[in-house]
Design a protein around this motif. Structure first.
Motif, PDB file in Angstrom:
ATOM      1  N   LEU A 171       0.844  -1.198   0.000  1.00  0.00           N
ATOM      2  CA  LEU A 171       0.000   0.000   0.000  1.00  0.00           C
ATOM      3  C   LEU A 171       0.876   1.244   0.000  1.00  0.00           C
ATOM      4  O   LEU A 171       1.901   1.292   0.695  1.00  0.00           O
ATOM      5  N   ARG A 172       0.480   2.230  -0.780  1.00  0.00           N
ATOM      6  CA  ARG A 172       1.198   3.507  -0.822  1.00  0.00           C
ATOM      7  C   ARG A 172       0.200   4.630  -1.078  1.00  0.00           C
ATOM      8  O   ARG A 172      -0.708   4.496  -1.909  1.00  0.00           O
ATOM      9  N   ALA A 173       0.379   5.730  -0.347  1.00  0.00           N
ATOM     10  CA  ALA A 173      -0.476   6.913  -0.532  1.00  0.00           C
ATOM     11  C   ALA A 173       0.411   8.143  -0.642  1.00  0.00           C
ATOM     12  O   ALA A 173       1.274   8.365   0.214  1.00  0.00           O
ATOM     13  N   ASP A 174       0.222   8.913  -1.699  1.00  0.00           N
ATOM     14  CA  ASP A 174       0.947  10.172  -1.846  1.00  0.00           C
ATOM     15  C   ASP A 174       0.290  11.233  -0.962  1.00  0.00           C
ATOM     16  O   ASP A 174      -0.904  11.159  -0.661  1.00  0.00           O
ATOM     17  N   SER A 185      -7.363  19.493  -4.404  1.00  0.00           N
ATOM     18  CA  SER A 185      -6.130  18.808  -4.755  1.00  0.00           C
ATOM     19  C   SER A 185      -6.443  17.335  -5.018  1.00  0.00           C
ATOM     20  O   SER A 185      -7.602  16.915  -4.977  1.00  0.00           O
ATOM     21  N   GLU A 186      -5.406  16.545  -5.279  1.00  0.00           N
ATOM     22  CA  GLU A 186      -5.605  15.139  -5.633  1.00  0.00           C
ATOM     23  C   GLU A 186      -4.875  14.227  -4.655  1.00  0.00           C
ATOM     24  O   GLU A 186      -3.757  14.507  -4.221  1.00  0.00           O
ATOM     25  N   LEU A 187      -5.516  13.119  -4.329  1.00  0.00           N
ATOM     26  CA  LEU A 187      -4.920  12.064  -3.517  1.00  0.00           C
ATOM     27  C   LEU A 187      -4.799  10.828  -4.395  1.00  0.00           C
ATOM     28  O   LEU A 187      -5.781  10.374  -4.991  1.00  0.00           O
ATOM     29  N   ALA A 188      -3.583  10.280  -4.470  1.00  0.00           N
ATOM     30  CA  ALA A 188      -3.343   9.061  -5.243  1.00  0.00           C
ATOM     31  C   ALA A 188      -2.976   7.932  -4.281  1.00  0.00           C
ATOM     32  O   ALA A 188      -2.090   8.090  -3.437  1.00  0.00           O
ATOM     33  N   VAL A 189      -3.667   6.794  -4.415  1.00  0.00           N
ATOM     34  CA  VAL A 189      -3.426   5.626  -3.567  1.00  0.00           C
ATOM     35  C   VAL A 189      -3.161   4.429  -4.475  1.00  0.00           C
ATOM     36  O   VAL A 189      -3.895   4.202  -5.447  1.00  0.00           O
ATOM     37  N   GLU A 252     -10.327  26.893   7.239  1.00  0.00           N
ATOM     38  CA  GLU A 252      -9.857  26.646   8.601  1.00  0.00           C
ATOM     39  C   GLU A 252      -8.957  25.418   8.661  1.00  0.00           C
ATOM     40  O   GLU A 252      -7.915  25.423   9.319  1.00  0.00           O
ATOM     41  N   ALA A 253      -9.343  24.344   7.956  1.00  0.00           N
ATOM     42  CA  ALA A 253      -8.517  23.140   7.940  1.00  0.00           C
ATOM     43  C   ALA A 253      -7.172  23.409   7.296  1.00  0.00           C
ATOM     44  O   ALA A 253      -6.136  22.909   7.757  1.00  0.00           O
ATOM     45  N   GLN A 254      -7.155  24.229   6.254  1.00  0.00           N
ATOM     46  CA  GLN A 254      -5.883  24.546   5.604  1.00  0.00           C
ATOM     47  C   GLN A 254      -4.996  25.384   6.508  1.00  0.00           C
ATOM     48  O   GLN A 254      -3.771  25.234   6.501  1.00  0.00           O
ATOM     49  N   ARG A 255      -5.597  26.262   7.306  1.00  0.00           N
ATOM     50  CA  ARG A 255      -4.787  27.044   8.245  1.00  0.00           C
ATOM     51  C   ARG A 255      -4.175  26.158   9.325  1.00  0.00           C
ATOM     52  O   ARG A 255      -3.106  26.462   9.860  1.00  0.00           O
ATOM     53  N   ASP A 256      -4.859  25.052   9.668  1.00  0.00           N
ATOM     54  CA  ASP A 256      -4.365  24.152  10.705  1.00  0.00           C
ATOM     55  C   ASP A 256      -3.328  23.162  10.194  1.00  0.00           C
ATOM     56  O   ASP A 256      -2.771  22.399  10.985  1.00  0.00           O
ATOM     57  N   ALA A 257      -3.115  23.101   8.880  1.00  0.00           N
ATOM     58  CA  ALA A 257      -2.156  22.155   8.318  1.00  0.00           C
ATOM     59  C   ALA A 257      -0.732  22.451   8.832  1.00  0.00           C
ATOM     60  O   ALA A 257      -0.439  23.585   9.211  1.00  0.00           O
ATOM     61  N   PRO A 258       0.116  21.402   8.833  1.00  0.00           N
ATOM     62  CA  PRO A 258      -0.062  20.056   8.302  1.00  0.00           C
ATOM     63  C   PRO A 258      -1.025  19.210   9.138  1.00  0.00           C
ATOM     64  O   PRO A 258      -1.075  19.324  10.358  1.00  0.00           O
ATOM     65  N   LEU A 259      -1.766  18.363   8.418  1.00  0.00           N
ATOM     66  CA  LEU A 259      -2.682  17.407   9.027  1.00  0.00           C
ATOM     67  C   LEU A 259      -2.337  16.008   8.512  1.00  0.00           C
ATOM     68  O   LEU A 259      -1.469  15.855   7.646  1.00  0.00           O
ATOM     69  N   ALA A 260      -3.029  15.017   9.036  1.00  0.00           N
ATOM     70  CA  ALA A 260      -2.806  13.644   8.590  1.00  0.00           C
ATOM     71  C   ALA A 260      -4.113  13.023   8.142  1.00  0.00           C
ATOM     72  O   ALA A 260      -5.175  13.272   8.716  1.00  0.00           O
ATOM     73  N   GLY A 261      -4.040  12.212   7.097  1.00  0.00           N
ATOM     74  CA  GLY A 261      -5.144  11.374   6.664  1.00  0.00           C
ATOM     75  C   GLY A 261      -4.679   9.931   6.716  1.00  0.00           C
ATOM     76  O   GLY A 261      -3.514   9.640   6.992  1.00  0.00           O
ATOM     77  N   ALA A 262      -5.587   8.999   6.451  1.00  0.00           N
ATOM     78  CA  ALA A 262      -5.235   7.583   6.492  1.00  0.00           C
ATOM     79  C   ALA A 262      -5.915   6.846   5.359  1.00  0.00           C
ATOM     80  O   ALA A 262      -7.001   7.246   4.896  1.00  0.00           O
ATOM     81  N   VAL A 263      -5.275   5.779   4.898  1.00  0.00           N
ATOM     82  CA  VAL A 263      -5.871   4.901   3.891  1.00  0.00           C
ATOM     83  C   VAL A 263      -5.787   3.465   4.405  1.00  0.00           C
ATOM     84  O   VAL A 263      -4.832   3.092   5.093  1.00  0.00           O
ATOM     85  N   VAL A 264      -6.809   2.685   4.078  1.00  0.00           N
ATOM     86  CA  VAL A 264      -6.865   1.265   4.441  1.00  0.00           C
ATOM     87  C   VAL A 264      -7.032   0.485   3.149  1.00  0.00           C
ATOM     88  O   VAL A 264      -7.993   0.706   2.396  1.00  0.00           O
ATOM     89  N   SER A 280      -0.782   6.188   7.096  1.00  0.00           N
ATOM     90  CA  SER A 280      -1.215   7.588   7.099  1.00  0.00           C
ATOM     91  C   SER A 280      -0.434   8.379   6.073  1.00  0.00           C
ATOM     92  O   SER A 280       0.637   7.972   5.620  1.00  0.00           O
ATOM     93  N   PHE A 281      -0.976   9.519   5.683  1.00  0.00           N
ATOM     94  CA  PHE A 281      -0.328  10.395   4.715  1.00  0.00           C
ATOM     95  C   PHE A 281      -0.468  11.836   5.174  1.00  0.00           C
ATOM     96  O   PHE A 281      -1.309  12.170   6.002  1.00  0.00           O
ATOM     97  N   ARG A 282       0.363  12.700   4.625  1.00  0.00           N
ATOM     98  CA  ARG A 282       0.460  14.090   5.063  1.00  0.00           C
ATOM     99  C   ARG A 282      -0.428  14.998   4.201  1.00  0.00           C
ATOM    100  O   ARG A 282      -0.513  14.844   2.989  1.00  0.00           O
TER     101      ARG A 282
END
Length: 358
Positions: A171-174, A185-189, A252-264, A280-282
């Motif tokens: 598994l890989r997530a950009d 923006s785009e998320l590639a998994v 607001e979410a962009q002002r709080d970045a960096p954040l983390a997301g996750a892929v399963v 997780s990804f950044r």
């Protein structure tokens, strides 16, 4: 920097300092002395594969603070850790409830910058709660010199490697990066089948609050506001499936970045046990590092900047100067067309008129 102990706690005992960064001498039109300013930046907490073989992992979070004002300031720091992550005994910092911690104060000269390390522990089962993100806030005052205070904040991501390790699946997530416009923006998994038999693939994406997939593509369905499941079909043995999703985030979410997301990622073969990995990804945003045009100093949370000059005209229309330029161009074109028409008429008359010598 010199450490000054406040009434309750003292600052972390051994910040790592860097040479002061002095601003240039003020020129004409520069703001008058006595301006407060502070900026904080954070590294992420990045875990290695060794995390999967330990009951808990102790690591550090590096925080860098800059006095962007023009006076000596007292700078105080606080930070909030997510569930599954605790302070590992950072000197000079004390719990403040709800995962928050407060540290002492540093006396910092104008233009100076310093770094400090926060010791943290990530629980062995914290991966079950991913994505995990935290936040750091700094405030600056100059008692007796400048009234009031300023502050700045920045988030940090806790990044887990793919796991827990399972044979036969990869598994890989950009990362996701929002530019200064704040547009989607785009998320590639990429889900890989490293086993010996074909398997049906499925990918789930988990996003933090304020970050969404506004229009899931075919084969994808929103399970909740922050969770999307996608069926990617059969993944051949030795092959892989790539999923690309459009991701949006609030200002607001962009002002709080960096954040983390996750892929399963999950593979279900026709025979044999299902295999699953998660990581997780950044999530980063240029808006988190931008200074609003109307703010003379980076002394607070930064918002998404509008396109340059667009705010001067309602609806983004042309300015007076631009309308004038367009009008001149149109008139010039009409004059050229008229001159060509007159020349054509004159030439036709000469060709069709009677010859004067006959």
């Amino acid at each position: 920097p010199t450490t000054t102990a406040p009434a309750t706690t003292a600052g972390p005992s051994a910040p790592t300092t860097t040479p002061p960064v002095r601003t240039s001498a003020p020129g004409p039109g520069a703001p008058a002395p006595g301006r407060l300013g502070v900026r904080v930046s954070t590294d992420d907490v990045v875990l290695t594969d060794a995390y999967w073989n330990a009951a808990g992992t102790t690591t550090t979070l590096r925080i860098t603070v800059t006095n962007t004002g023009d006076v000596t300031e007292q700078i105080r720091l606080s930070y909030t850790l997510p569930a599954g992550m605790t302070d590992a005994g950072t000197a000079g910092c004390a719990p403040a409830g709800g995962g928050g911690h407060r540290c002492g104060a540093w006396t910092t000269a104008a233009g100076a910058r310093f770094s400090t390390l926060i010791s943290v522990r990530v629980d062995g089962d914290a991966w079950r709660r991913m994505p995990l993100s935290g936040a750091v806030r700094v405030s600056a005052t100059a008692p007796g010199v400048v009234a009031g205070s300023v502050d700045d904040n920045e988030g940090f991501a806790v990044l887990f490697p793919p796991g827990p390790p399972v044979p036969g699946i990869a598994l890989r997530a950009d990362g996701v990066a929002f530019d200064i416009s704040g547009s989607a923006s785009e998320l590639a998994v990429r889900l890989g089948n490293t086993g010996k038999v074909d398997a049906d693939g499925r990918i789930e994406v988990v996003l933090p609050d304020g970050v969404t997939i506004p229009a899931p593509p075919a084969g994808c369905a929103a399970l909740s506001a922050t969770r999307t499941r996608c069926d990617v079909g059969a993944v051949r043995a030795g092959g892989a499936a790539t999923l690309r999703l459009t991701v949006s985030a609030t200002a607001e979410a962009q002002r709080d970045a960096p954040l983390a997301g996750a892929v399963v990622g999950r593979l279900d073969p026709r025979s044999g046990q299902a295999r699953q990995l998660q990581m997780s990804f950044r999530i980063t945003a240029a808006a988190a590092m931008a200074t609003p045009i109307a703010t003379p100093a980076p002394a607070g949370s930064q918002g998404v900047l509008a396109a340059a000059g667009a705010g001067d005209r309602p609806g983004g229309g042309l300015s007076t100067a631009q309308r004038g330029a367009v009008a001149l161009i149109v008139i010039s074109v009409l004059l050229v067309v008229l001159a060509l028409a007159l020349a054509t008429v004159s030439l036709r008359r000469r060709l069709t008129g009677p010859s004067g010598g006959r």
